[in-house]
Design an enzyme around this catalytic site. Structure first.
Site, PDB file in Angstrom:
ATOM      1  N   ARG A   1       2.996   2.903   1.883  1.00 24.46           N
ATOM      2  CA  ARG A   1       3.269   2.814   0.354  1.00 24.46           C
ATOM      3  C   ARG A   1       4.262   1.872  -0.039  1.00 24.46           C
ATOM      4  O   ARG A   1       4.991   1.322   0.835  1.00 24.46           O
ATOM      5  CB  ARG A   1       3.501   4.155  -0.541  1.00 24.46           C
ATOM      6  CG  ARG A   1       3.811   5.385   0.551  1.00 24.46           C
ATOM      7  CD  ARG A   1       5.528   5.391   0.520  1.00 24.46           C
ATOM      8  NE  ARG A   1       6.029   4.846  -0.914  1.00 24.46           N
ATOM      9  CZ  ARG A   1       6.670   3.896  -1.065  1.00 24.46           C
ATOM     10  NH1 ARG A   1       7.485   3.181  -0.312  1.00 24.46           N
ATOM     11  NH2 ARG A   1       7.337   3.795  -2.276  1.00 24.46           N
ATOM     12  N   GLY A   2       4.337   1.218  -1.286  1.00 24.69           N
ATOM     13  CA  GLY A   2       5.135   0.225  -1.738  1.00 24.69           C
ATOM     14  C   GLY A   2       4.266  -1.010  -1.659  1.00 24.69           C
ATOM     15  O   GLY A   2       3.597  -1.228  -0.552  1.00 24.69           O
TER      16      GLY A   2
ATOM     17  N   ASP B   1       5.754  -3.530  -8.678  1.00 28.79           N
ATOM     18  CA  ASP B   1       4.338  -3.430  -8.133  1.00 28.79           C
ATOM     19  C   ASP B   1       3.387  -4.564  -8.665  1.00 28.79           C
ATOM     20  O   ASP B   1       2.386  -4.760  -8.047  1.00 28.79           O
ATOM     21  CB  ASP B   1       3.478  -2.055  -8.537  1.00 28.79           C
ATOM     22  CG  ASP B   1       4.213  -0.857  -7.449  1.00 28.79           C
ATOM     23  OD1 ASP B   1       5.331  -0.592  -7.938  1.00 28.79           O
ATOM     24  OD2 ASP B   1       3.756  -0.471  -6.368  1.00 28.79           O
TER      25      ASP B   1
ATOM     26  N   GLN C   1      10.193   9.411  -3.976  1.00 24.56           N
ATOM     27  CA  GLN C   1      10.220   8.032  -2.821  1.00 24.56           C
ATOM     28  C   GLN C   1      12.024   7.868  -2.851  1.00 24.56           C
ATOM     29  O   GLN C   1      12.547   7.564  -1.827  1.00 24.56           O
ATOM     30  CB  GLN C   1       9.816   6.952  -3.317  1.00 24.56           C
ATOM     31  CG  GLN C   1       8.209   6.913  -3.323  1.00 24.56           C
ATOM     32  CD  GLN C   1       7.593   7.238  -4.643  1.00 24.56           C
ATOM     33  OE1 GLN C   1       8.058   8.444  -5.176  1.00 24.56           O
ATOM     34  NE2 GLN C   1       6.169   7.142  -4.891  1.00 24.56           N
TER      35      GLN C   1
ATOM     36  N   ARG D   1      -5.982   1.711  -4.027  1.00 27.04           N
ATOM     37  CA  ARG D   1      -4.848   1.915  -5.244  1.00 27.04           C
ATOM     38  C   ARG D   1      -5.108   0.786  -6.313  1.00 27.04           C
ATOM     39  O   ARG D   1      -5.083  -0.412  -5.600  1.00 27.04           O
ATOM     40  CB  ARG D   1      -3.660   1.932  -4.663  1.00 27.04           C
ATOM     41  CG  ARG D   1      -3.583   3.205  -3.521  1.00 27.04           C
ATOM     42  CD  ARG D   1      -2.070   3.501  -3.110  1.00 27.04           C
ATOM     43  NE  ARG D   1      -1.231   4.130  -4.429  1.00 27.04           N
ATOM     44  CZ  ARG D   1      -0.104   4.322  -4.582  1.00 27.04           C
ATOM     45  NH1 ARG D   1       0.809   3.656  -3.332  1.00 27.04           N
ATOM     46  NH2 ARG D   1       0.711   4.585  -5.617  1.00 27.04           N
TER      47      ARG D   1
ATOM     48  N   ASN E   1       6.406  -0.889 -12.395  1.00 27.00           N
ATOM     49  CA  ASN E   1       7.092  -0.208 -11.317  1.00 27.00           C
ATOM     50  C   ASN E   1       6.895   1.266 -11.205  1.00 27.00           C
ATOM     51  O   ASN E   1       6.349   1.730 -12.562  1.00 27.00           O
ATOM     52  CB  ASN E   1       8.474  -0.728 -11.211  1.00 27.00           C
ATOM     53  CG  ASN E   1       9.240  -0.280  -9.656  1.00 27.00           C
ATOM     54  OD1 ASN E   1       8.603  -0.793  -8.571  1.00 27.00           O
ATOM     55  ND2 ASN E   1      10.280  -0.003  -9.613  1.00 27.00           N
ATOM     56  N   LYS E   2       7.417   1.895 -10.135  1.00 26.45           N
ATOM     57  CA  LYS E   2       7.468   3.324 -10.279  1.00 26.45           C
ATOM     58  C   LYS E   2       7.658   4.054 -11.853  1.00 26.45           C
ATOM     59  O   LYS E   2       8.884   3.549 -12.240  1.00 26.45           O
ATOM     60  CB  LYS E   2       8.253   3.924  -9.133  1.00 26.45           C
ATOM     61  CG  LYS E   2       8.366   5.500  -9.032  1.00 26.45           C
ATOM     62  CD  LYS E   2       6.752   6.011  -8.864  1.00 26.45           C
ATOM     63  CE  LYS E   2       6.108   5.182  -7.549  1.00 26.45           C
ATOM     64  NZ  LYS E   2       4.554   5.463  -7.789  1.00 26.45           N
TER      65      LYS E   2
HETATM   66  O1  MRU Z   1       3.423   4.829  -5.423  1.00 28.32           O
HETATM   67  P1  MRU Z   1       4.349   4.147  -4.511  1.00 28.32           P
HETATM   68  O2  MRU Z   1       5.092   4.877  -3.559  1.00 28.32           O
HETATM   69  O3  MRU Z   1       3.308   2.874  -3.574  1.00 28.32           O
HETATM   70  O4  MRU Z   1       5.406   3.204  -5.379  1.00 28.32           O
HETATM   71  C1  MRU Z   1       6.205   2.177  -4.864  1.00 28.32           C
HETATM   72  C2  MRU Z   1       6.896   1.595  -5.899  1.00 28.32           C
HETATM   73  O5  MRU Z   1       6.866   1.767  -7.266  1.00 28.32           O
HETATM   74  C3  MRU Z   1       7.916   0.601  -5.575  1.00 28.32           C
HETATM   75  O6  MRU Z   1       9.017   0.674  -6.489  1.00 28.32           O
HETATM   76  C4  MRU Z   1       7.404  -0.678  -5.715  1.00 28.32           C
HETATM   77  O7  MRU Z   1       6.285  -0.748  -4.634  1.00 28.32           O
HETATM   78  C5  MRU Z   1       8.301  -1.994  -5.152  1.00 28.32           C
HETATM   79  S1  MRU Z   1       8.243  -2.030  -3.293  1.00 28.32           S
HETATM   80  C6  MRU Z   1       9.126  -3.114  -2.783  1.00 28.32           C
END
Ligand code: MRU
Length: 350
Positions: free
Chosen positions: A46-47, A237, A196, A89, A247-248
């Site tokens: 993920r990320g 993202d 996370q 996703r 972003n998250k």
């Molecule tokens: O749902 P996830 O764990 O894939 O989300 C990750 C994030 O939102 C990160 O902050 C984002 O991808 C930046 S990664 C370098």
């Protein structure tokens, strides 16, 4: 030496299962595109940049396994496999960027014998992975100058080595600052509901010996009010052409708090995260995830049975709250429409 979450060897892609960190370090081998798609969907990997790297390997595996006599048949089947990978996703644009890049490379090399074309696609996936770490290191150099010689930096979610091909975006800037001799302490938001920050950011910074303190998401404002935070840095993202940042979930709240307290709010993201096809952040698709992530923790039910739940996985921070966007080609600030377009237009390879 930061971790690489995806390692390719002899036709197999090995990924650390991020769902089990920090209590267990389990690596899973994937050797077909369906498996890679499932790894992305189920959050083994993920990320945003890491999802792009994984998808590129998935596409290379799909290409390798396609049985076709001519390029047209190959291209059609390859597009179907890429569609499966792309349906995993919706928010992180790096997924679609990587799949489009793989399909473009296939078209550009259509005259190669299919065996050679398949090898070319594997080489491209390997390039995407290696390039991502080089990009993060370049971002680190551009970004670390924005940090004070000594200071406390708050981050949200995981934008570290685990979320990328290596080194990290936001955590890459922190790593670069530490490598430049700056005295940096990190505050990591736990990042409900998927944790996370607690599970990944705290783990990888502790592994690297970078001082990190974990807080619950709702403590950030109190720390800022007490003057304990010098800057915020997060990853992204997807960033629209005007600089709005998906972003998250929870990132927007942190940005509002940072503005209220006069604290700079930085975003570190590769140019592959910038989606110039979207004029503003309202067009970014926001993933909604399983209700259980909100009602349960580690298998334990914390909320009443049947309670109504809303679980958006990302939010959008308006560009006006973003002090600067750090990319591998430099830092954008202020007029994002013009600056992001200019940075994307510059071409040199990493
Ligand atoms: O749902 P996830 O764990 O894939 O989300 C990750 C994030 O939102 C990160 O902050 C984002 O991808 C930046 S990664 C370098």
């Amino acid at each position: 030496m930061s971790i690489k979450p995806i390692v390719y060897e002899n036709g197999v892609c090995r990924m650390i299962d991020q769902r089990l960190l920090p209590s267990q370090e389990v690596w899973i081998d994937y050797d077909d595109y369906q498996g890679v798609a499932e790894a992305i969907r189920s959050m083994v990997v993920r990320g945003a940049p890491a999802i792009g790297v994984a998808a590129a390997f998935g596409a290379a595996f799909a290409a390798r396994d396609i049985d076709a006599a001519d390029f047209e048949t190959f291209e059609c089947r390859f597009a179907d496999c890429c569609a499966v990978l792309g349906a995993t996703r919706p928010t992180a644009v790096n997924l679609f960027w990587a799949l489009e890049r793989m399909q473009r490379v296939a078209r550009e090399n259509r005259t190669l014998p299919l065996v050679a074309l398949k090898q070319r696609l594997l080489d491209e996936a390997l390039d995407i992975a290696a390039e991502d770490e080089r990009i993060n290191r370049a971002m680190g150099q551009h970004g670390q100058v924005l940090f004070p010689e000594r200071g406390t930096i708050l981050t949200h979610c995981n934008a570290g080595a685990l979320a990328t091909g290596g080194y990290g975006t936001a955590l890459g800037v922190i790593r670069a600052a530490v490598e430049a001799g700056k005295k940096i302490d990190v505050i990591a938001d736990e990042t409900r509901p998927f944790w996370q920050g607690a599970r990944l950011t705290a783990w990888e910074l502790a592994q690297d010996g970078i001082p990190v303190t974990l807080i619950c998401d709702n403590m950030a404002g109190y720390l800022m009010q007490q003057g304990k935070i010098n800057a915020v840095i997060v990853g992204a993202d997807r960033i629209s052409a005007n600089g709005d940042v998906a972003n998250k979930i929870g990132t927007y709240s942190v940005a509002v708090l940072a503005r209220e307290h006069g604290i700079p709010f930085y975003v570190a993201a590769p140019l592959s995260t910038i989606d110039l096809t979207l004029t503003d952040g309202s067009q970014i698709p926001i993933e909604e995830r399983d209700r259980r992530e909100v009602t349960h923790c580690g298998g334990l039910q914390l909320a009443p049975e049947g309670i109504q739940v809303y679980n958006p996985a990302f939010d959008v921070t308006p560009a006006r709250l973003v002090t600067a966007i750090i990319t591998e080609r430099g830092v954008a600030s202020g007029d994002y429409v013009q600056q992001l377009a200019r940075l994307k237009a510059v071409s040199f390879s990493f």
